[in-house]
Design an enzyme around this catalytic site. Structure first.
Site, PDB file in Angstrom:
ATOM      1  N   LYS A 266      68.004  59.123  71.566  1.00 44.03           N
ATOM      2  CA  LYS A 266      67.368  60.626  70.575  1.00 44.03           C
ATOM      3  C   LYS A 266      68.366  61.474  70.671  1.00 44.03           C
ATOM      4  CE  LYS A 266      65.492  59.207  67.741  1.00 44.03           C
ATOM      5  NZ  LYS A 266      64.782  57.719  66.398  1.00 44.03           N
TER       6      LYS A 266
ATOM      7  N   TYR B 288      65.336  57.077  76.723  1.00 38.66           N
ATOM      8  CA  TYR B 288      65.574  56.953  75.139  1.00 38.66           C
ATOM      9  C   TYR B 288      65.793  58.335  75.034  1.00 38.66           C
ATOM     10  CZ  TYR B 288      61.868  57.535  71.148  1.00 38.66           C
ATOM     11  OH  TYR B 288      61.546  58.397  70.279  1.00 38.66           O
TER      12      TYR B 288
ATOM     13  N   ILE C 116      70.594  47.783  62.019  1.00 36.50           N
ATOM     14  CA  ILE C 116      71.044  49.465  61.423  1.00 36.50           C
ATOM     15  C   ILE C 116      72.739  49.136  61.348  1.00 36.50           C
ATOM     16  CG2 ILE C 116      69.319  50.325  61.496  1.00 36.50           C
ATOM     17  CD1 ILE C 116      69.506  51.456  63.332  1.00 36.50           C
TER      18      ILE C 116
ATOM     19  N   THR D  39      61.975  62.907  67.579  1.00 34.40           N
ATOM     20  CA  THR D  39      61.422  63.132  68.684  1.00 34.40           C
ATOM     21  C   THR D  39      61.054  64.453  69.264  1.00 34.40           C
ATOM     22  OG1 THR D  39      60.669  62.206  70.752  1.00 34.40           O
ATOM     23  CG2 THR D  39      62.499  62.100  70.656  1.00 34.40           C
ATOM     24  N   ASP D  40      60.439  64.817  69.196  1.00 35.97           N
ATOM     25  CA  ASP D  40      60.520  66.226  70.854  1.00 35.97           C
ATOM     26  C   ASP D  40      61.153  65.827  72.065  1.00 35.97           C
ATOM     27  OD1 ASP D  40      58.063  64.557  70.688  1.00 35.97           O
ATOM     28  OD2 ASP D  40      56.046  66.383  71.092  1.00 35.97           O
ATOM     29  N   GLU D  41      61.327  65.135  72.143  1.00 36.37           N
ATOM     30  CA  GLU D  41      61.500  64.604  73.592  1.00 36.37           C
ATOM     31  C   GLU D  41      63.133  65.380  74.160  1.00 36.37           C
ATOM     32  OE1 GLU D  41      59.788  61.106  75.765  1.00 36.37           O
ATOM     33  OE2 GLU D  41      58.167  60.252  74.531  1.00 36.37           O
TER      34      GLU D  41
HETATM   35  P1  NAD Z   1      58.461  50.841  66.608  1.00 36.58           P
HETATM   36  O1  NAD Z   1      59.264  50.862  68.141  1.00 36.58           O
HETATM   37  O2  NAD Z   1      57.578  50.837  65.990  1.00 36.58           O
HETATM   38  O3  NAD Z   1      59.524  50.469  65.257  1.00 36.58           O
HETATM   39  C1  NAD Z   1      60.795  50.615  64.946  1.00 36.58           C
HETATM   40  C2  NAD Z   1      61.077  50.010  64.461  1.00 36.58           C
HETATM   41  O4  NAD Z   1      62.195  49.296  64.216  1.00 36.58           O
HETATM   42  C3  NAD Z   1      60.449  48.336  64.530  1.00 36.58           C
HETATM   43  O5  NAD Z   1      59.975  47.981  63.454  1.00 36.58           O
HETATM   44  C4  NAD Z   1      62.238  47.460  64.397  1.00 36.58           C
HETATM   45  O6  NAD Z   1      61.804  46.093  64.384  1.00 36.58           O
HETATM   46  C5  NAD Z   1      63.186  47.944  63.965  1.00 36.58           C
HETATM   47  N1  NAD Z   1      65.003  48.650  64.637  1.00 36.58           N
HETATM   48  C6  NAD Z   1      64.031  47.941  66.036  1.00 36.58           C
HETATM   49  N2  NAD Z   1      65.834  48.488  66.178  1.00 36.58           N
HETATM   50  C7  NAD Z   1      66.552  47.963  64.964  1.00 36.58           C
HETATM   51  C8  NAD Z   1      67.890  47.811  64.488  1.00 36.58           C
HETATM   52  N3  NAD Z   1      69.105  47.738  65.784  1.00 36.58           N
HETATM   53  N4  NAD Z   1      67.793  47.250  62.819  1.00 36.58           N
HETATM   54  C9  NAD Z   1      67.391  47.376  62.085  1.00 36.58           C
HETATM   55  N5  NAD Z   1      65.663  47.977  62.536  1.00 36.58           N
HETATM   56  C10 NAD Z   1      65.517  48.202  63.984  1.00 36.58           C
HETATM   57  O7  NAD Z   1      58.879  52.684  66.427  1.00 36.58           O
HETATM   58  P2  NAD Z   1      57.558  54.249  66.448  1.00 36.58           P
HETATM   59  O8  NAD Z   1      57.415  54.215  67.189  1.00 36.58           O
HETATM   60  O9  NAD Z   1      57.592  53.571  64.524  1.00 36.58           O
HETATM   61  O10 NAD Z   1      59.078  55.136  65.955  1.00 36.58           O
HETATM   62  C11 NAD Z   1      59.856  54.840  64.728  1.00 36.58           C
HETATM   63  C12 NAD Z   1      60.817  56.260  64.469  1.00 36.58           C
HETATM   64  O11 NAD Z   1      59.966  57.795  64.785  1.00 36.58           O
HETATM   65  C13 NAD Z   1      61.801  56.023  65.636  1.00 36.58           C
HETATM   66  O12 NAD Z   1      62.854  56.981  65.613  1.00 36.58           O
HETATM   67  C14 NAD Z   1      61.501  57.047  67.224  1.00 36.58           C
HETATM   68  O13 NAD Z   1      62.063  57.659  67.922  1.00 36.58           O
HETATM   69  C15 NAD Z   1      61.038  58.159  66.238  1.00 36.58           C
HETATM   70  N6  NAD Z   1      59.144  58.693  67.025  1.00 36.58           N
HETATM   71  C16 NAD Z   1      58.302  58.423  67.098  1.00 36.58           C
HETATM   72  C17 NAD Z   1      57.468  58.508  67.516  1.00 36.58           C
HETATM   73  C18 NAD Z   1      56.134  57.662  68.446  1.00 36.58           C
HETATM   74  O14 NAD Z   1      54.839  59.056  68.944  1.00 36.58           O
HETATM   75  N7  NAD Z   1      55.937  56.552  68.290  1.00 36.58           N
HETATM   76  C19 NAD Z   1      57.447  60.371  67.696  1.00 36.58           C
HETATM   77  C20 NAD Z   1      58.590  60.937  66.860  1.00 36.58           C
HETATM   78  C21 NAD Z   1      59.422  60.500  66.592  1.00 36.58           C
HETATM   79  O1  DAU Z   2      56.700  62.587  71.932  1.00 36.61           O
HETATM   80  C1  DAU Z   2      57.124  61.574  70.705  1.00 36.61           C
HETATM   81  C2  DAU Z   2      57.896  60.540  71.810  1.00 36.61           C
HETATM   82  O2  DAU Z   2      55.889  60.129  72.042  1.00 36.61           O
HETATM   83  C3  DAU Z   2      58.213  59.305  70.768  1.00 36.61           C
HETATM   84  O3  DAU Z   2      59.564  59.801  70.797  1.00 36.61           O
HETATM   85  C4  DAU Z   2      58.062  57.211  71.532  1.00 36.61           C
HETATM   86  O4  DAU Z   2      58.715  57.001  70.386  1.00 36.61           O
HETATM   87  C5  DAU Z   2      56.505  57.168  71.860  1.00 36.61           C
HETATM   88  O5  DAU Z   2      55.944  56.018  72.165  1.00 36.61           O
HETATM   89  C6  DAU Z   2      55.774  58.831  72.716  1.00 36.61           C
HETATM   90  O6  DAU Z   2      56.295  58.667  74.190  1.00 36.61           O
HETATM   91  P1  DAU Z   2      55.245  58.830  75.479  1.00 36.61           P
HETATM   92  O7  DAU Z   2      56.077  58.263  76.187  1.00 36.61           O
HETATM   93  O8  DAU Z   2      54.871  59.645  75.187  1.00 36.61           O
HETATM   94  O9  DAU Z   2      54.201  57.599  74.178  1.00 36.61           O
HETATM   95  P2  DAU Z   2      53.897  56.326  75.650  1.00 36.61           P
HETATM   96  O10 DAU Z   2      52.237  56.117  74.457  1.00 36.61           O
HETATM   97  O11 DAU Z   2      54.602  55.769  76.314  1.00 36.61           O
HETATM   98  O12 DAU Z   2      52.978  57.566  76.647  1.00 36.61           O
HETATM   99  C7  DAU Z   2      51.939  58.918  76.394  1.00 36.61           C
HETATM  100  C8  DAU Z   2      52.114  59.162  77.873  1.00 36.61           C
HETATM  101  O13 DAU Z   2      50.764  58.328  78.314  1.00 36.61           O
HETATM  102  C9  DAU Z   2      52.145  59.295  78.775  1.00 36.61           C
HETATM  103  O14 DAU Z   2      52.537  60.440  78.748  1.00 36.61           O
HETATM  104  C10 DAU Z   2      52.764  58.055  79.409  1.00 36.61           C
HETATM  105  C11 DAU Z   2      51.340  57.882  79.222  1.00 36.61           C
HETATM  106  N1  DAU Z   2      50.656  56.633  80.004  1.00 36.61           N
HETATM  107  C12 DAU Z   2      51.846  55.359  78.972  1.00 36.61           C
HETATM  108  C13 DAU Z   2      51.157  54.737  79.220  1.00 36.61           C
HETATM  109  C14 DAU Z   2      51.974  53.205  78.488  1.00 36.61           C
HETATM  110  C15 DAU Z   2      49.684  55.965  80.809  1.00 36.61           C
HETATM  111  O15 DAU Z   2      50.045  56.928  81.984  1.00 36.61           O
HETATM  112  N2  DAU Z   2      50.119  55.240  81.252  1.00 36.61           N
HETATM  113  C16 DAU Z   2      50.395  53.970  80.324  1.00 36.61           C
HETATM  114  O16 DAU Z   2      49.743  52.624  80.558  1.00 36.61           O
END
Ligand code: NAD
Ligand code: DAU
Length: 352
Positions: free
Chosen positions: A163, A159, A59, A133-135
């Site tokens: 965002k 992160y 992107i 994200t809510d973060e």
């Molecule tokens: P993910 O890490 O699983 O996927 C990210 C994708 O983006 C991958 O397919 C990666 O190849 C692609 N990507 C990374 N850098 C890129 C670049 N420079 N150009 C093009 N593609 C690129 O992430 P996810 O968990 O699916 O999250 C997707 C979106 O949702 C993110 O913006 C994240 O901040 C947001 N989000 C995630 C969560 C969650 O719980 N996972 C919650 C709220 C919001």
């Molecule tokens: O709140 C939304 C976010 O949720 C998204 O924006 C992020 O992309 C997504 O990765 C997620 O972030 P968290 O940091 O909350 O997710 P994670 O799964 O990494 O961790 C969830 C919680 O669990 C966090 O409090 C850290 C804890 N954790 C995580 C891992 C990987 C552990 O205790 N042990 C672990 O090994």
């Protein structure tokens, strides 16, 4: 009509693309760099489907993004692409600044150039949907009310700061240039295709391998959990009916402490794949806390419900059961994502 999705080979993006094409024939152009988190196998069921056009690219590549937009003339851009893992952002924030901030800037500029030239209906209908994200709101105390859309931004990790910066850019492109944007801020997703660096899939795959289940700190950190297809339906609702320039929080009304999540996963595995060696809880291992670890997130999702009638379809009980089942039924997917790069990450993060 066509939509352009970025990051559609990642966890949420691939669920969104699959969901979209289950419910509509509107084609999707999917731009994804295929970083460690992007996995074309998530989209294998779309092989040969003319409604899905996959483009491997970054992107941040201004020319590529402009060329794709001009070629496909999308009526909307749904922007998922990001570096998404908090722990990785602590080890190496550079790629988060590049993709999440520079990448969003590049997309916004390409979208603006395209939208400026549109006329009439097409111009009025165009949307830039930013997935966030809510973060960005920071950390709540135990008795604070959940995050609403008017909470101040207080991001605490590289992160969430990246965002937050991208959210601000999106807001400014609307305010200054009139670009028709909507932003969604969602809580923790879980479900199929979740990369096993994140809490729930890591616990499932480690438990099945008889490895320790690493719980950071005291395990009492709280997150709100939403099944991934509910996030997808929330995005569709906001894309279709969200007010321009507005942000919408999306959440599952499911606040849980990490340790309770881990125990729930263990109990489901005890039921679905009992281990002759004993209960999976025996593998729980408390490890060093994440630096700057946010204590609690919670989402007030009343705005999206009030304005757009959206509510999650899954409860945590139904969603987590489906999720554990999916990982049990897809051992090949799990084995293939556990590449050399994945093992290097585990060694780096959990060595001690
Ligand atoms: P993910 O890490 O699983 O996927 C990210 C994708 O983006 C991958 O397919 C990666 O190849 C692609 N990507 C990374 N850098 C890129 C670049 N420079 N150009 C093009 N593609 C690129 O992430 P996810 O968990 O699916 O999250 C997707 C979106 O949702 C993110 O913006 C994240 O901040 C947001 N989000 C995630 C969560 C969650 O719980 N996972 C919650 C709220 C919001
Ligand atoms: O709140 C939304 C976010 O949720 C998204 O924006 C992020 O992309 C997504 O990765 C997620 O972030 P968290 O940091 O909350 O997710 P994670 O799964 O990494 O961790 C969830 C919680 O669990 C966090 O409090 C850290 C804890 N954790 C995580 C891992 C990987 C552990 O205790 N042990 C672990 O090994």
């Amino acid at each position: 009509m066509t939509i352009l999705v970025t990051g559609g080979a990642g966890f949420i993006g691939s669920n969104f693309v699959l969901d979209w094409l289950r419910g509509s024939d509107e084609p999707v152009v999917n731009l994804d760099a295929l970083t460690y988190a992007g996995n074309p196998e998530n989209l294998a069921s779309l092989q040969g489907d003319p409604r899905h056009i996959f483009v491997q690219g970054d992107i941040c590549d201004r020319l590529l993004v402009a060329q794709l937009i001009n070629q496909h003339k999308p009526r909307a851009i749904v922007h998922f692409a990001a570096e998404s893992h908090v722990d990785r952002s602590i080890h190496g924030p550079g790629t988060f600044i590049k993709t999440n901030i520079d990448g969003t800037f590049t997309l916004l500029e390409a979208a603006r150039a395209y939208w400026t030239e549109l006329q009439g209906e097409a111009k009025a209908a165009f949307r830039f949907h930013h997935v966030s994200t809510d973060e960005v709101y920071g950390s709540l105390k135990a008795d604070d009310p959940p995050f609403s859309e008017t909470n101040p931004y207080e991001p605490n990790s590289p992160y969430s700061a990246s965002k937050a910066a991208s959210d601000h850019l999106v807001r400014a492109w609307h305010h200054t240039y009139g670009l028709p944007v909507v932003t969604t801020n969602c809580s923790n997703n879980y479900g199929p295709y979740h990369f096993p660096e994140k809490l729930i899939p890591l616990m499932i795959v480690n438990a099945l391998a008889g490895k320790p289940l690493p719980v950071y700190g005291d395990g009492q950190q709280i997150r709100d959990w939403l099944y991934v297809t509910d996030h997808c339906s929330g995005i569709r609702a906001v894309l279709a009916g969200g007010r321009l320039g507005e942000t919408y929080n999306i959440g599952g009304w499911n606040e849980k402490a990490n340790i309770d999540i881990v125990k729930t996963v263990c109990a489901l595995l005890d039921e679905m794949r009992p281990d002759p060696a004993g209960k999976y809880e025996r593998l729980i291992t408390y490890v060093k806390d994440r630096p700057g670890h946010d204590r609690r997130y919670a989402i007030d999702a009343r705005k999206i419900e009030r304005e757009l009638g959206w509510r999650p379809a899954e409860t945590f009980d139904t969603g987590i059961r489906k999720t554990v089942r999916w990982y049990l039924d897809n051992p090949d997917w799990v084995a293939r994502v556990q590449s050399g790069a994945y093992r290097e990450w585990l060694d780096k993060q959990y060595a001690k």
